[in-house]
Design an enzyme around this catalytic site. Structure first.
Site, PDB file in Angstrom:
ATOM      1  N   ASP A 203      27.992  47.294  40.325  1.00  0.00           N
ATOM      2  CA  ASP A 203      27.896  45.904  39.911  1.00  0.00           C
ATOM      3  C   ASP A 203      27.728  45.805  38.401  1.00  0.00           C
ATOM      4  OD1 ASP A 203      28.192  44.624  42.281  1.00  0.00           O
ATOM      5  OD2 ASP A 203      26.066  44.284  42.648  1.00  0.00           O
ATOM      6  N   LYS A 225      36.242  44.238  39.270  1.00  0.00           N
ATOM      7  CA  LYS A 225      37.670  44.418  39.014  1.00  0.00           C
ATOM      8  C   LYS A 225      38.437  44.905  40.233  1.00  0.00           C
ATOM      9  CE  LYS A 225      36.973  45.235  34.073  1.00  0.00           C
ATOM     10  NZ  LYS A 225      37.148  46.163  32.929  1.00  0.00           N
TER      11      LYS A 225
END
Length: 417
Positions: A203, A225
């Site tokens: 994270d 992403k």
């Protein structure tokens, strides 16, 4: 007893489960040594007219038998191992002499040279016991042994001593709480699992500095992403965990704070369970308590607050999706800790005041707590909305509301409101 020379001690691991062990003396040495003997399953008898409170508690709990008297000849009958650690030199000598006659291995806390066994500096990590002994009388410094032990155990725990291609974990997923941001605040277990991982899905708010320490073969994936495609963000993360685990990889899902404190960790655990994938949850230090602490704010303080409540502020009070009873929170006398509330703090403050909370209630906003960029902005409930905007407070930030803010130790660089 034969005179000792500089021959090194012969290392051996004693299997004491169910075997009689006698400890002479109930002081600080016994207090340190007894837990390990109990953990080994030894049948422990303590011989001592007195004992520390902790040792007495072990006897009261039935973990050891306590003969409340001085040592007597014959106490070591049928004993496999003896620890002589009383403050009575005469009794120590007598017990040591009996041990020599009965061929009982005996540790002497007061005179290592008179002993037939030495207690090593011992540490444990995931099923491995490390025991360190110095080898000669000239170099027999327990502090040196302890330092060597600590270095080895730390290396095992954080993975730096693991063999390069040695796998200690079966394929699966570990949900690891990385703590509030400072890489030193991850748990020992979390750091070790990181060192053993094949894939790390991280994270944004996890301890990023730890990623630089990973071996080159470890695949690091930024959760923000991951291509979403037809998935929502969380569904895509769940699928990535599943895919890598099914490929035979050891996967660490590195999350900020604790996996289950507003971290959606349970959703990930449920998705893995549905696929039959082994999942380990490693708790982390929650920012809700650690960040205020780092800023000098106790979430509870004697005579000030007897409770603290942790609230997610990502949904405004007037939003129909809100699950928070702001009216009830306004009536509490303790501390409120808000997470994910920077952009909603003005609305939250107005709601609390409208429901009866004093506008003068102290408030602190702690941005990027525990990191080098940490800063604290102080305000009141009446001014916090304006202060947050004026001081350009940005996430991640923890907001503390309550009288504990006023009793806090002011850190350097704090901004007063």
């Amino acid at each position: 007893m034969a005179e000792h020379d500089d021959h090194p001690a012969y290392p051996v691991g004693l299997r004491l489960n169910g075997r009689r062990v006698v400890v002479v003396g109930g002081g600080q040495v016994a207090q340190r040594r007894l837990p390990a003997l109990i953990a080994a399953g030894a049948d422990v008898t303590l011989v001592s007219p007195s004992a520390t409170a902790s040792v007495e508690a072990m006897a009261d709990a039935g973990e050891i038998r306590w003969e409340r008297r001085r040592y007597q000849d014959g106490d070591l009958t049928d004993t496999w191992y003896a620890l002589v650690a009383s403050s009575d030199a005469v009794a120590n000598d007598a017990a040591s002499a009996e041990a020599e006659r009965t061929r009982t291995w005996c540790v002497r806390s007061d005179d290592a040279e008179a002993a037939t066994a030495w207690t090593p500096a011992t540490g444990r990590s995931e099923g491995i016991t490390v025991a360190v002994l110095t080898t000669t009388s000239e170099g027999r410094d327990p502090r040196h042994s302890a330092a060597v032990r600590d270095a080895i155990v730390e290396g095992l725990r954080d993975g730096t001593l693991a063999a390069p291609h040695h796998r200690t974990r079966a394929p699966g997923v570990a949900l690891v709480g990385g703590g509030p941001g400072d890489p030193d605040l991850i748990t020992v277990r979390g750091r070790r699992l990181l060192a053993e991982a094949d894939v790390v899905i991280a994270d944004r708010l996890g301890p990023r500095d730890l990623l630089d320490e990973l071996p080159p073969h470890v695949e690091v994936i930024d959760a923000a992403k991951i291509p979403y495609g037809r998935f929502m963000a969380q569904e895509a993360i769940n699928q990535a965990l599943i895919d890598h685990a099914k490929a035979g990889k050891s996967v660490v899902r590195l999350k900020g704070g604790d996996p289950f404190v507003f971290g959606r960790g349970m959703e990930e655990a449920q998705a893995l369970a549905a696929e039959g994938i082994a999942c380990t949850v490693v708790p982390g230090i929650s920012s809700s308590i650690s960040v205020p602490g780092a800023a000098g704010i106790p979430v509870t303080h004697r005579g000030v607050a007897h409770e603290f409540t942790v609230v997610s502020g990502h949904v405004a009070p007037e939003d129909p999706r809100s699950l928070v009873d702001w009216q009830a929170l306004a009536q509490l006398r303790g501390t409120l800790v808000l997470l994910m509330a920077v952009d909603k703090i003005g609305a939250i403050a107005r709601a609390l005041i409208a429901h009866g909370k004093s506008p003068d209630t102290p408030v602190a906003l702690v941005q990027e707590g525990t990191t080098a960029a940490q800063r604290r902005v102080d305000a009141t409930l009446a001014t916090v909305g304006e202060r947050a905007v004026a001081e350009e407070v940005r996430p991640p930030a923890v907001i503390v509301i309550g009288d504990v803010v006023a009793v806090a130790t002011e850190p350097s660089g704090a901004l007063d409101g």
